[in-house]
Scaffold this motif. Structure first.
Motif, PDB file in Angstrom:
ATOM      1  N   ALA A  98       0.836  -1.203   0.000  1.00  0.00           N
ATOM      2  CA  ALA A  98       0.000   0.000   0.000  1.00  0.00           C
ATOM      3  C   ALA A  98       0.871   1.254   0.000  1.00  0.00           C
ATOM      4  N   MET A  99       1.983   1.212   0.744  1.00  0.00           N
ATOM      5  CA  MET A  99       2.888   2.353   0.774  1.00  0.00           C
ATOM      6  C   MET A  99       3.513   2.574  -0.602  1.00  0.00           C
ATOM      7  N   GLU A 100       3.953   1.507  -1.243  1.00  0.00           N
ATOM      8  CA  GLU A 100       4.562   1.638  -2.569  1.00  0.00           C
ATOM      9  C   GLU A 100       3.563   2.209  -3.577  1.00  0.00           C
ATOM     10  N   THR A 101       2.337   1.733  -3.552  1.00  0.00           N
ATOM     11  CA  THR A 101       1.305   2.240  -4.458  1.00  0.00           C
ATOM     12  C   THR A 101       1.056   3.721  -4.217  1.00  0.00           C
ATOM     13  N   SER A 102       0.954   4.110  -2.949  1.00  0.00           N
ATOM     14  CA  SER A 102       0.715   5.508  -2.608  1.00  0.00           C
ATOM     15  C   SER A 102       1.902   6.385  -3.000  1.00  0.00           C
ATOM     16  N   PHE A 103       3.120   5.900  -2.786  1.00  0.00           N
ATOM     17  CA  PHE A 103       4.314   6.659  -3.173  1.00  0.00           C
ATOM     18  C   PHE A 103       4.348   6.891  -4.677  1.00  0.00           C
ATOM     19  N   ARG A 104       4.035   5.849  -5.444  1.00  0.00           N
ATOM     20  CA  ARG A 104       4.032   5.998  -6.907  1.00  0.00           C
ATOM     21  C   ARG A 104       3.025   7.074  -7.333  1.00  0.00           C
ATOM     22  N   GLN A 105       1.835   7.048  -6.741  1.00  0.00           N
ATOM     23  CA  GLN A 105       0.818   8.039  -7.076  1.00  0.00           C
ATOM     24  C   GLN A 105       1.244   9.428  -6.616  1.00  0.00           C
ATOM     25  N   ALA A 106       1.854   9.519  -5.449  1.00  0.00           N
ATOM     26  CA  ALA A 106       2.316  10.814  -4.941  1.00  0.00           C
ATOM     27  C   ALA A 106       3.355  11.423  -5.878  1.00  0.00           C
ATOM     28  N   ILE A 107       4.261  10.618  -6.387  1.00  0.00           N
ATOM     29  CA  ILE A 107       5.288  11.125  -7.307  1.00  0.00           C
ATOM     30  C   ILE A 107       4.652  11.638  -8.587  1.00  0.00           C
ATOM     31  N   VAL A 108       3.663  10.915  -9.094  1.00  0.00           N
ATOM     32  CA  VAL A 108       2.927  11.376 -10.279  1.00  0.00           C
ATOM     33  C   VAL A 108       2.252  12.715  -9.976  1.00  0.00           C
ATOM     34  N   ASN A 109       1.610  12.820  -8.802  1.00  0.00           N
ATOM     35  CA  ASN A 109       0.912  14.043  -8.421  1.00  0.00           C
ATOM     36  C   ASN A 109       1.871  15.214  -8.209  1.00  0.00           C
ATOM     37  N   ILE A 110       3.042  14.950  -7.650  1.00  0.00           N
ATOM     38  CA  ILE A 110       4.048  16.000  -7.460  1.00  0.00           C
ATOM     39  C   ILE A 110       4.517  16.515  -8.815  1.00  0.00           C
ATOM     40  N   LYS A 111       4.824  15.595  -9.730  1.00  0.00           N
ATOM     41  CA  LYS A 111       5.285  15.980 -11.064  1.00  0.00           C
ATOM     42  C   LYS A 111       4.219  16.765 -11.822  1.00  0.00           C
ATOM     43  N   ALA A 112       2.943  16.436 -11.581  1.00  0.00           N
ATOM     44  CA  ALA A 112       1.840  17.136 -12.252  1.00  0.00           C
ATOM     45  C   ALA A 112       1.522  18.473 -11.591  1.00  0.00           C
ATOM     46  N   GLY A 113       2.127  18.741 -10.427  1.00  0.00           N
ATOM     47  CA  GLY A 113       1.854  19.981  -9.718  1.00  0.00           C
ATOM     48  C   GLY A 113       0.605  19.941  -8.859  1.00  0.00           C
ATOM     49  N   ASP A 114       0.051  18.752  -8.655  1.00  0.00           N
ATOM     50  CA  ASP A 114      -1.161  18.599  -7.855  1.00  0.00           C
ATOM     51  C   ASP A 114      -0.878  18.361  -6.377  1.00  0.00           C
ATOM     52  N   LEU A 115       0.379  18.121  -6.043  1.00  0.00           N
ATOM     53  CA  LEU A 115       0.785  17.844  -4.665  1.00  0.00           C
ATOM     54  C   LEU A 115       2.146  18.495  -4.448  1.00  0.00           C
TER      55      LEU A 115
END
Length: 138
Positions: A98-115
């Protein structure tokens, strides 16, 4: 299986440029948070539970917000709300998967400027136990 803490913050907590009181409060927030970082408790309830004033909670949480470890989601009207959540890279999870899945999504969101990204210092080594540490940003 036991819960898993994000190593991004937990293993580098010694390097955070915050007071010991804020570090202790971060541990409280981790304890009170749901998996993934949602904090189901309002500031006034934190104050009552932590046995301090709401102003003291503001003072403890402000440095954590400055580092983006704690996020204040925007209200529907665009203003900042009085609810909080831990950054996905600083939260606890029910499993390593679950942590790995969330980290992957967080990195996508950071790169997109959403986080926002965490604002953690990148020290090359642990400070010495004695004397003034010679810390340098990597």
């Amino acid at each position: 299986m036991a819960e898993v803490l994000s190593p991004v913050v937990s293993e580098r907590i010694w390097a955070l440029p915050i007071s010991g009181s804020s570090v202790k409060f971060l541990n409280y927030l981790l304890y009170r948070s749901n998996f993934g970082g949602h904090l189901p408790i309002k500031q006034k309830d934190m104050a009552r539970e932590y046995r301090v004033t709401p102003q003291a909670i503001s003072n403890l949480i402000a440095p954590l917000c400055d580092l983006n470890i704690v996020l204040r989601p925007k209200n529907e009207d665009g203003g900042k709300g009085n609810s909080y959540r831990l950054h996905p890279l600083a939260a606890k999870y029910e499993s390593p998967e679950a942590m790995e899945t969330s980290f992957r999504q967080a990195i996508v969101n950071i790169k997109a400027g959403d986080l926002p990204n965490l604002k953690l210092p990148a020290y090359a080594s642990v400070p010495p136990a004695e004397g003034r540490p010679n810390l340098q940003v990597a």
